[in-house]
Design an enzyme around this catalytic site. Sequence first.
Site, PDB file in Angstrom:
ATOM      1  N   GLU A  17      80.138 -64.197  12.398  1.00 41.52           N
ATOM      2  CA  GLU A  17      79.208 -64.878  13.310  1.00 41.52           C
ATOM      3  C   GLU A  17      78.631 -63.900  14.320  1.00 41.52           C
ATOM      4  O   GLU A  17      77.450 -63.945  14.643  1.00 41.52           O
ATOM      5  CB  GLU A  17      79.947 -65.968  14.097  1.00 41.52           C
ATOM      6  CG  GLU A  17      80.369 -67.153  13.288  1.00 41.52           C
ATOM      7  CD  GLU A  17      81.227 -68.075  14.129  1.00 41.52           C
ATOM      8  OE1 GLU A  17      80.921 -69.260  14.179  1.00 41.52           O
ATOM      9  OE2 GLU A  17      82.204 -67.598  14.751  1.00 41.52           O
ATOM     10  N   GLY A  83      89.365 -76.912  12.192  1.00 37.25           N
ATOM     11  CA  GLY A  83      89.843 -77.897  11.231  1.00 37.25           C
ATOM     12  C   GLY A  83      89.472 -79.292  11.728  1.00 37.25           C
ATOM     13  O   GLY A  83      89.632 -79.595  12.904  1.00 37.25           O
ATOM     14  N   MET A 201      91.953 -72.607  17.709  1.00 40.42           N
ATOM     15  CA  MET A 201      92.959 -71.762  18.349  1.00 40.42           C
ATOM     16  C   MET A 201      92.489 -71.077  19.642  1.00 40.42           C
ATOM     17  O   MET A 201      93.206 -70.224  20.164  1.00 40.42           O
ATOM     18  CB  MET A 201      93.442 -70.707  17.338  1.00 40.42           C
ATOM     19  CG  MET A 201      94.036 -71.328  16.078  1.00 40.42           C
ATOM     20  SD  MET A 201      94.518 -70.127  14.819  1.00 40.42           S
ATOM     21  CE  MET A 201      95.872 -69.294  15.641  1.00 40.42           C
ATOM     22  N   GLU A 202      91.300 -71.420  20.146  1.00 35.81           N
ATOM     23  CA  GLU A 202      90.796 -70.708  21.327  1.00 35.81           C
ATOM     24  C   GLU A 202      90.134 -71.583  22.395  1.00 35.81           C
ATOM     25  O   GLU A 202      90.198 -71.272  23.597  1.00 35.81           O
ATOM     26  CB  GLU A 202      89.749 -69.640  20.915  1.00 35.81           C
ATOM     27  CG  GLU A 202      90.249 -68.561  19.987  1.00 35.81           C
ATOM     28  CD  GLU A 202      90.217 -68.976  18.513  1.00 35.81           C
ATOM     29  OE1 GLU A 202      89.520 -69.956  18.196  1.00 35.81           O
ATOM     30  OE2 GLU A 202      90.905 -68.334  17.698  1.00 35.81           O
ATOM     31  N   ASP A 225      87.464 -76.805   7.436  1.00 33.91           N
ATOM     32  CA  ASP A 225      88.571 -77.321   6.614  1.00 33.91           C
ATOM     33  C   ASP A 225      89.065 -78.596   7.280  1.00 33.91           C
ATOM     34  O   ASP A 225      88.643 -78.932   8.379  1.00 33.91           O
ATOM     35  CB  ASP A 225      89.697 -76.268   6.541  1.00 33.91           C
ATOM     36  CG  ASP A 225      90.216 -75.909   7.926  1.00 33.91           C
ATOM     37  OD1 ASP A 225      91.121 -76.610   8.401  1.00 33.91           O
ATOM     38  OD2 ASP A 225      89.705 -74.957   8.550  1.00 33.91           O
TER      39      ASP A 225
HETATM   40  N1  SAH Z   1      91.168 -65.586   7.930  1.00 35.38           N
HETATM   41  C1  SAH Z   1      90.926 -65.270   9.310  1.00 35.38           C
HETATM   42  C2  SAH Z   1      91.922 -65.991  10.170  1.00 35.38           C
HETATM   43  C3  SAH Z   1      91.311 -67.083  10.864  1.00 35.38           C
HETATM   44  S1  SAH Z   1      92.437 -67.982  11.837  1.00 35.38           S
HETATM   45  C4  SAH Z   1      91.035 -63.802   9.525  1.00 35.38           C
HETATM   46  O1  SAH Z   1      91.629 -63.143   8.706  1.00 35.38           O
HETATM   47  O2  SAH Z   1      90.530 -63.312  10.549  1.00 35.38           O
HETATM   48  C5  SAH Z   1      91.514 -69.397  12.019  1.00 35.38           C
HETATM   49  C6  SAH Z   1      90.359 -69.349  12.979  1.00 35.38           C
HETATM   50  O3  SAH Z   1      89.516 -70.461  12.751  1.00 35.38           O
HETATM   51  C7  SAH Z   1      90.797 -69.449  14.405  1.00 35.38           C
HETATM   52  O4  SAH Z   1      89.919 -68.691  15.186  1.00 35.38           O
HETATM   53  C8  SAH Z   1      90.713 -70.960  14.708  1.00 35.38           C
HETATM   54  O5  SAH Z   1      90.118 -71.188  15.969  1.00 35.38           O
HETATM   55  C9  SAH Z   1      89.806 -71.538  13.628  1.00 35.38           C
HETATM   56  N2  SAH Z   1      90.354 -72.578  12.753  1.00 35.38           N
HETATM   57  C10 SAH Z   1      89.723 -73.030  11.645  1.00 35.38           C
HETATM   58  N3  SAH Z   1      90.459 -73.957  11.007  1.00 35.38           N
HETATM   59  C11 SAH Z   1      91.606 -74.111  11.721  1.00 35.38           C
HETATM   60  C12 SAH Z   1      92.781 -74.902  11.529  1.00 35.38           C
HETATM   61  N4  SAH Z   1      92.916 -75.693  10.475  1.00 35.38           N
HETATM   62  N5  SAH Z   1      93.776 -74.774  12.446  1.00 35.38           N
HETATM   63  C13 SAH Z   1      93.639 -73.946  13.502  1.00 35.38           C
HETATM   64  N6  SAH Z   1      92.561 -73.163  13.714  1.00 35.38           N
HETATM   65  C14 SAH Z   1      91.540 -73.229  12.842  1.00 35.38           C
END
Ligand code: SAH
Length: 258
Positions: A17, A83, A201-202, A225
């Site tokens: 992004e 999510g 998560m933020e 998701d």
């Molecule tokens: N695959 C990514 C990891 C992403 S962690 C990497 O390797 O960098 C997930 C990120 O998407 C976090 O920033 C969180 O804010 C968001 N997110 C999306 N789906 C989520 C879910 N089911 N639970 C928690 N955070 C989620």
Amino acid sequence: MNTPTRRIGIMAAMPEELQALLDVMPDESMERRAGREFWVGHLHGREVVAVLSRIGKVAAATTTTVLLSSYGVDQVIFTGVAGGLGDGVRVGDVVVADALIQHDMDASPLFPRFELPGLGLAALAPPATLTTAVRDTVEQVLSPASLAAGGALADVHLEALGLSQPRVHQGLIISGDQFIHSAQTSRALTQALPAALAVEMEGAAVAQVCHDFGMPYAVIRTISDRADDDAHIDFPRFIDAVARHYSLAIVEALLRRG
Ligand code: SAH
């Protein structure tokens, strides 16, 4: 809100992004602080400071603190994916936060579950005027007419991905230091916080820092998701095919709006 925004801070959760935004910023220059790369430049006549939030509450809080204390922004826009939890919040929809809670904050029995010790509240709310303006903008950007017109979203092929017309929701977003990827955990979260539309998560950490600084902010999340047992499968494909395009189109529309 009569004074026009002078400098806007854009926080992106995903490198894809941030890159999409940098690709259209003609004159950005990079400064490194606290291990983060802050990109300062212009877009659509506005001064912009763009930065990757990093993943998790502490990382995002640190990034926000540096953005607010060193860059003189007067508004923060956070974009990322999340999510979906709420009924009817589907992959491809967008949620604009009007309240944010840290779902893993629990200092009970000293304080009620979810309450932020010292603040006396659990949910933080961004300014209603900004939330409404952001929601209106997102609705315009993702309207059937705009999507059909192609434009900035010409590369998003919803049908090929099995997605339908995106809906825009406004409501509670919850954040914690956990990628939620089981139906059991997401059920437990919705039982504890029935109003929650999305989990990430933020956002609530960014909200807490902005609250302390008295800084207007908005958190916008595209649903990648359903926070269930398939969450890890949907995720990477979705960022590339949909989320980065939505995020750029939304940020550009917000900047044009002034
Ligand atoms: N695959 C990514 C990891 C992403 S962690 C990497 O390797 O960098 C997930 C990120 O998407 C976090 O920033 C969180 O804010 C968001 N997110 C999306 N789906 C989520 C879910 N089911 N639970 C928690 N955070 C989620």
